[in-house]
Motif scaffolding. Structure first.
Motif, PDB file in Angstrom:
ATOM      1  N   HIS A   7       0.880  -1.161   0.000  1.00  0.00           N
ATOM      2  CA  HIS A   7       0.000   0.000   0.000  1.00  0.00           C
ATOM      3  C   HIS A   7       0.923   1.219   0.000  1.00  0.00           C
ATOM      4  N   ILE A   8       0.581   2.219  -0.809  1.00  0.00           N
ATOM      5  CA  ILE A   8       1.375   3.452  -0.861  1.00  0.00           C
ATOM      6  C   ILE A   8       0.532   4.594  -0.302  1.00  0.00           C
ATOM      7  N   ALA A  10       0.340   8.865   0.751  1.00  0.00           N
ATOM      8  CA  ALA A  10       0.817  10.240   0.601  1.00  0.00           C
ATOM      9  C   ALA A  10       0.187  11.037   1.732  1.00  0.00           C
ATOM     10  N   LYS A  11       1.037  11.562   2.599  1.00  0.00           N
ATOM     11  CA  LYS A  11       0.557  12.291   3.784  1.00  0.00           C
ATOM     12  C   LYS A  11      -0.485  11.476   4.547  1.00  0.00           C
ATOM     13  N   ASP A  12      -0.170  10.230   4.823  1.00  0.00           N
ATOM     14  CA  ASP A  12      -1.007   9.318   5.614  1.00  0.00           C
ATOM     15  C   ASP A  12      -2.320   8.933   4.956  1.00  0.00           C
ATOM     16  N   GLN A  13      -2.493   9.214   3.684  1.00  0.00           N
ATOM     17  CA  GLN A  13      -3.699   8.806   2.969  1.00  0.00           C
ATOM     18  C   GLN A  13      -3.292   7.749   1.943  1.00  0.00           C
ATOM     19  N   CYS A  14      -3.988   6.615   1.954  1.00  0.00           N
ATOM     20  CA  CYS A  14      -3.674   5.542   1.022  1.00  0.00           C
ATOM     21  C   CYS A  14      -4.072   5.966  -0.395  1.00  0.00           C
ATOM     22  N   ILE A  15      -3.096   5.966  -1.299  1.00  0.00           N
ATOM     23  CA  ILE A  15      -3.381   6.364  -2.677  1.00  0.00           C
ATOM     24  C   ILE A  15      -3.291   5.174  -3.637  1.00  0.00           C
ATOM     25  N   TYR A  16      -2.607   4.103  -3.237  1.00  0.00           N
ATOM     26  CA  TYR A  16      -2.564   2.848  -3.995  1.00  0.00           C
ATOM     27  C   TYR A  16      -2.608   1.719  -2.978  1.00  0.00           C
ATOM     28  N   HIS A  17      -3.377   0.689  -3.262  1.00  0.00           N
ATOM     29  CA  HIS A  17      -3.442  -0.424  -2.317  1.00  0.00           C
ATOM     30  C   HIS A  17      -3.346  -1.762  -3.038  1.00  0.00           C
ATOM     31  N   SER A  18      -2.862  -2.740  -2.317  1.00  0.00           N
ATOM     32  CA  SER A  18      -2.771  -4.127  -2.777  1.00  0.00           C
ATOM     33  C   SER A  18      -1.993  -4.277  -4.076  1.00  0.00           C
ATOM     34  N   LEU A  19      -0.886  -3.576  -4.177  1.00  0.00           N
ATOM     35  CA  LEU A  19      -0.049  -3.662  -5.372  1.00  0.00           C
ATOM     36  C   LEU A  19       0.885  -4.866  -5.276  1.00  0.00           C
ATOM     37  N   SER A  20       1.087  -5.547  -6.391  1.00  0.00           N
ATOM     38  CA  SER A  20       2.085  -6.607  -6.444  1.00  0.00           C
ATOM     39  C   SER A  20       3.463  -5.960  -6.328  1.00  0.00           C
ATOM     40  N   PHE A  24       4.254  -2.282  -7.538  1.00  0.00           N
ATOM     41  CA  PHE A  24       4.735  -1.350  -6.521  1.00  0.00           C
ATOM     42  C   PHE A  24       6.005  -0.643  -6.993  1.00  0.00           C
ATOM     43  N   SER A  25       6.977  -1.402  -7.489  1.00  0.00           N
ATOM     44  CA  SER A  25       8.242  -0.818  -7.944  1.00  0.00           C
ATOM     45  C   SER A  25       8.008   0.225  -9.035  1.00  0.00           C
TER      46      SER A  25
END
Length: 64
Positions: A7-8, A10-20, A24-25
């Motif tokens: 999960h990525i 930005a300022k404590d807000q999830c902007i991408y989730h469940s990435l392989s 992710f890279s």
């Protein structure tokens, strides 16, 4: 079957989730390049990520 996902934030807000790991890279690199273009509003320190291990079989067999 256990899989690593990311999960990525930005300022404590999830902007991408469940990435392989591969996705992710790619996304992490792209975000860092974008930040350099955006300048003052966002910094690299605003980005963070969480690495999780999930059991896909357990999720698929669970009743929601």
């Amino acid at each position: 079957m256990t899989e690593k996902v990311y999960h990525i934030y930005a300022k404590d807000q999830c902007i991408y989730h469940s990435l392989s790991e591969e996705k992710f890279s790619e996304t992490w690199e792209m975000l860092h390049r974008m930040i350099e273009l955006l300048g003052k509003n966002v910094s690299k320190e605003d980005l963070s990520y969480e690495e999780l291990y999930v059991n896909k079989e357990l999720i698929l067999n669970s009743s929601h």
